[in-house]
Structure formats: structure tokens, C-alpha cells
Design a protein around this motif. Structure first.
Motif, PDB file in Angstrom:
ATOM      1  N   ARG A  28     -43.034  47.819  60.380  1.00  9.33           N
ATOM      2  CA  ARG A  28     -41.830  47.859  59.445  1.00  9.33           C
ATOM      3  C   ARG A  28     -41.871  48.774  58.495  1.00  9.33           C
ATOM      4  O   ARG A  28     -40.844  49.502  58.113  1.00  9.33           O
ATOM      5  CB  ARG A  28     -41.874  46.650  58.776  1.00  9.33           C
ATOM      6  CG  ARG A  28     -40.567  46.162  57.696  1.00  9.33           C
ATOM      7  CD  ARG A  28     -40.523  44.655  57.064  1.00  9.33           C
ATOM      8  NE  ARG A  28     -41.762  44.374  56.608  1.00  9.33           N
ATOM      9  CZ  ARG A  28     -42.731  43.418  57.106  1.00  9.33           C
ATOM     10  NH1 ARG A  28     -42.127  42.664  58.158  1.00  9.33           N
ATOM     11  NH2 ARG A  28     -43.639  43.163  56.472  1.00  9.33           N
ATOM     12  N   ASP A  29     -43.205  49.099  57.959  1.00 10.66           N
ATOM     13  CA  ASP A  29     -43.553  50.215  56.974  1.00 10.66           C
ATOM     14  C   ASP A  29     -42.921  51.533  57.508  1.00 10.66           C
ATOM     15  O   ASP A  29     -42.513  52.356  56.697  1.00 10.66           O
ATOM     16  CB  ASP A  29     -44.553  50.048  56.327  1.00 10.66           C
ATOM     17  CG  ASP A  29     -45.060  48.851  55.507  1.00 10.66           C
ATOM     18  OD1 ASP A  29     -44.311  48.251  55.112  1.00 10.66           O
ATOM     19  OD2 ASP A  29     -46.084  48.807  55.235  1.00 10.66           O
ATOM     20  N   GLY A  30     -43.638  51.511  58.692  1.00  6.73           N
ATOM     21  CA  GLY A  30     -43.236  52.852  59.426  1.00  6.73           C
ATOM     22  C   GLY A  30     -41.720  53.187  59.704  1.00  6.73           C
ATOM     23  O   GLY A  30     -41.354  54.322  59.553  1.00  6.73           O
ATOM     24  N   LEU A  31     -41.097  52.250  60.069  1.00  4.90           N
ATOM     25  CA  LEU A  31     -39.823  52.268  60.422  1.00  4.90           C
ATOM     26  C   LEU A  31     -38.947  52.500  59.302  1.00  4.90           C
ATOM     27  O   LEU A  31     -37.913  53.067  58.998  1.00  4.90           O
ATOM     28  CB  LEU A  31     -39.218  50.768  61.170  1.00  4.90           C
ATOM     29  CG  LEU A  31     -39.804  50.849  62.560  1.00  4.90           C
ATOM     30  CD1 LEU A  31     -39.357  49.203  62.980  1.00  4.90           C
ATOM     31  CD2 LEU A  31     -38.956  51.739  63.565  1.00  4.90           C
ATOM     32  N   ARG A  32     -39.376  51.842  57.953  1.00  4.75           N
ATOM     33  CA  ARG A  32     -38.475  52.224  56.717  1.00  4.75           C
ATOM     34  C   ARG A  32     -38.971  53.468  56.338  1.00  4.75           C
ATOM     35  O   ARG A  32     -37.913  54.141  55.763  1.00  4.75           O
ATOM     36  CB  ARG A  32     -39.035  51.066  55.650  1.00  4.75           C
ATOM     37  CG  ARG A  32     -38.757  49.803  55.897  1.00  4.75           C
ATOM     38  CD  ARG A  32     -39.245  48.869  54.893  1.00  4.75           C
ATOM     39  NE  ARG A  32     -38.719  47.583  54.785  1.00  4.75           N
ATOM     40  CZ  ARG A  32     -39.186  46.382  54.145  1.00  4.75           C
ATOM     41  NH1 ARG A  32     -40.089  46.747  53.329  1.00  4.75           N
ATOM     42  NH2 ARG A  32     -38.570  45.217  54.361  1.00  4.75           N
ATOM     43  N   ALA A  33     -40.074  54.002  56.411  1.00  7.85           N
ATOM     44  CA  ALA A  33     -40.099  55.448  56.019  1.00  7.85           C
ATOM     45  C   ALA A  33     -39.480  56.393  57.024  1.00  7.85           C
ATOM     46  O   ALA A  33     -39.025  57.456  56.548  1.00  7.85           O
ATOM     47  CB  ALA A  33     -41.959  55.873  56.424  1.00  7.85           C
ATOM     48  N   MET A  34     -39.464  56.014  58.278  1.00  7.68           N
ATOM     49  CA  MET A  34     -38.688  56.977  59.083  1.00  7.68           C
ATOM     50  C   MET A  34     -37.177  56.887  59.025  1.00  7.68           C
ATOM     51  O   MET A  34     -36.391  57.873  58.645  1.00  7.68           O
ATOM     52  CB  MET A  34     -38.740  56.580  60.682  1.00  7.68           C
ATOM     53  CG  MET A  34     -39.829  56.701  61.247  1.00  7.68           C
ATOM     54  SD  MET A  34     -39.994  56.033  62.886  1.00  7.68           S
ATOM     55  CE  MET A  34     -38.980  57.224  63.798  1.00  7.68           C
ATOM     56  N   ARG A  35     -36.518  55.711  58.352  1.00 10.81           N
ATOM     57  CA  ARG A  35     -35.394  55.529  57.912  1.00 10.81           C
ATOM     58  C   ARG A  35     -35.061  56.378  56.660  1.00 10.81           C
ATOM     59  O   ARG A  35     -34.183  57.213  56.535  1.00 10.81           O
ATOM     60  CB  ARG A  35     -35.038  54.259  57.510  1.00 10.81           C
ATOM     61  CG  ARG A  35     -33.886  53.826  56.495  1.00 10.81           C
ATOM     62  CD  ARG A  35     -32.301  53.968  57.286  1.00 10.81           C
ATOM     63  NE  ARG A  35     -32.095  53.426  58.512  1.00 10.81           N
ATOM     64  CZ  ARG A  35     -31.799  52.274  58.981  1.00 10.81           C
ATOM     65  NH1 ARG A  35     -31.745  51.461  57.852  1.00 10.81           N
ATOM     66  NH2 ARG A  35     -31.707  51.794  60.097  1.00 10.81           N
ATOM     67  N   ALA A  36     -36.208  56.316  55.610  1.00 15.56           N
ATOM     68  CA  ALA A  36     -35.860  57.196  54.447  1.00 15.56           C
ATOM     69  C   ALA A  36     -35.827  58.762  54.879  1.00 15.56           C
ATOM     70  O   ALA A  36     -35.299  59.354  53.912  1.00 15.56           O
ATOM     71  CB  ALA A  36     -37.153  56.871  53.549  1.00 15.56           C
ATOM     72  N   ARG A  37     -36.550  59.051  55.788  1.00 15.54           N
ATOM     73  CA  ARG A  37     -36.641  60.529  56.041  1.00 15.54           C
ATOM     74  C   ARG A  37     -35.513  60.948  56.878  1.00 15.54           C
ATOM     75  O   ARG A  37     -35.350  62.058  57.353  1.00 15.54           O
ATOM     76  CB  ARG A  37     -37.880  60.872  56.919  1.00 15.54           C
ATOM     77  CG  ARG A  37     -38.986  60.891  55.936  1.00 15.54           C
ATOM     78  CD  ARG A  37     -40.212  61.340  56.630  1.00 15.54           C
ATOM     79  NE  ARG A  37     -40.439  60.817  58.103  1.00 15.54           N
ATOM     80  CZ  ARG A  37     -41.616  59.768  58.247  1.00 15.54           C
ATOM     81  NH1 ARG A  37     -42.166  59.259  57.283  1.00 15.54           N
ATOM     82  NH2 ARG A  37     -41.519  59.250  59.427  1.00 15.54           N
ATOM     83  N   GLY A  38     -34.651  60.101  57.166  1.00 17.07           N
ATOM     84  CA  GLY A  38     -33.429  60.287  58.200  1.00 17.07           C
ATOM     85  C   GLY A  38     -33.742  60.448  59.648  1.00 17.07           C
ATOM     86  O   GLY A  38     -32.928  60.769  60.330  1.00 17.07           O
ATOM     87  N   GLU A  39     -34.964  59.747  60.028  1.00 15.05           N
ATOM     88  CA  GLU A  39     -35.285  59.827  61.384  1.00 15.05           C
ATOM     89  C   GLU A  39     -34.989  58.747  62.382  1.00 15.05           C
ATOM     90  O   GLU A  39     -35.095  58.859  63.499  1.00 15.05           O
ATOM     91  CB  GLU A  39     -36.672  60.036  61.454  1.00 15.05           C
ATOM     92  CG  GLU A  39     -37.247  61.475  60.714  1.00 15.05           C
ATOM     93  CD  GLU A  39     -38.645  61.620  60.751  1.00 15.05           C
ATOM     94  OE1 GLU A  39     -39.137  62.680  60.377  1.00 15.05           O
ATOM     95  OE2 GLU A  39     -39.313  60.647  60.939  1.00 15.05           O
ATOM     96  N   LEU A  40     -34.557  57.576  61.663  1.00 13.88           N
ATOM     97  CA  LEU A  40     -33.979  56.400  62.472  1.00 13.88           C
ATOM     98  C   LEU A  40     -32.567  56.218  62.375  1.00 13.88           C
ATOM     99  O   LEU A  40     -32.007  56.171  61.288  1.00 13.88           O
ATOM    100  CB  LEU A  40     -34.712  55.201  61.758  1.00 13.88           C
ATOM    101  CG  LEU A  40     -34.643  54.002  62.260  1.00 13.88           C
ATOM    102  CD1 LEU A  40     -35.652  53.899  63.788  1.00 13.88           C
ATOM    103  CD2 LEU A  40     -35.227  52.862  61.350  1.00 13.88           C
ATOM    104  N   PRO A  41     -31.939  56.070  63.583  1.00 16.80           N
ATOM    105  CA  PRO A  41     -30.455  55.937  63.310  1.00 16.80           C
ATOM    106  C   PRO A  41     -30.027  54.582  62.601  1.00 16.80           C
ATOM    107  O   PRO A  41     -30.873  53.643  62.366  1.00 16.80           O
ATOM    108  CB  PRO A  41     -30.152  55.655  65.084  1.00 16.80           C
ATOM    109  CG  PRO A  41     -31.335  55.970  65.881  1.00 16.80           C
ATOM    110  CD  PRO A  41     -32.508  56.090  64.762  1.00 16.80           C
ATOM    111  N   GLY A  42     -28.849  54.946  61.888  1.00 14.84           N
ATOM    112  CA  GLY A  42     -28.472  53.843  60.946  1.00 14.84           C
ATOM    113  C   GLY A  42     -28.091  52.505  61.600  1.00 14.84           C
ATOM    114  O   GLY A  42     -28.461  51.454  60.828  1.00 14.84           O
TER     115      GLY A  42
END
Length: 68
Positions: A28-42
Motif C-alpha cells: 500500500r505504501d509503495g503504491l501510494r508513493a507511485m500514485r504521488a509520483r504520477g506513476e500509477l494510473p488513476g
């Protein structure tokens, strides 16, 4: 190994569950970090995705337990 541990004592099962919970948190933490960097699709919810991934792994372990 996790299916073997799940067959042993209640304490071992509790430790195994705690380990899966920590693993879910790390995902979860890793995915949230990816989201914050714009690396995870919305369209991907980091919390739900981490929970589903950890549950799928746990189910696979339990299936291994039932087969063994």
C-alpha cells in the motif's frame, strides 16, 4: 512454507497473518508513493489493490494447505 506454518500452532498462524498484514502495508505504501509520483494510473486504488494482492496471496497459501 506459509502453508506449512498455517498447519502448526495458533501462534504460528497469528504470526503468519501479521506478516501478511505488514506485507499489505508495504504494498500500500509503495503504491501510494507511485500514485504521488504520477506513476500509477488513476483508475487504480492503491489501498484496494494492496488488499486484493495480499488476499490473493493468502488464498493461494490456504489452497496449498487444503491440497497438502
Amino acid at each position: 512454507m506459509s502453508s506449512e506454518l498455517s498447519r502448526s500452532t495458533p501462534e504460528a498462524r497469528a504470526d503468519l497473518l501479521a506478516g501478511f498484514s505488514r506485507w499489505e502495508g508495504a504494498l500500500r505504501d509503495g503504491l501510494r508513493a507511485m500514485r504521488a509520483r504520477g506513476e500509477l494510473p488513476g483508475r487504480i486504488d492503491p489501498d484496494r489493490f494492496a488488499l486484493e494482492a495480499s488476499l490473493n496471496t493468502l488464498i493461494d497459501c490456504l489452497r496449498g494447505h487444503a491440497d497438502g
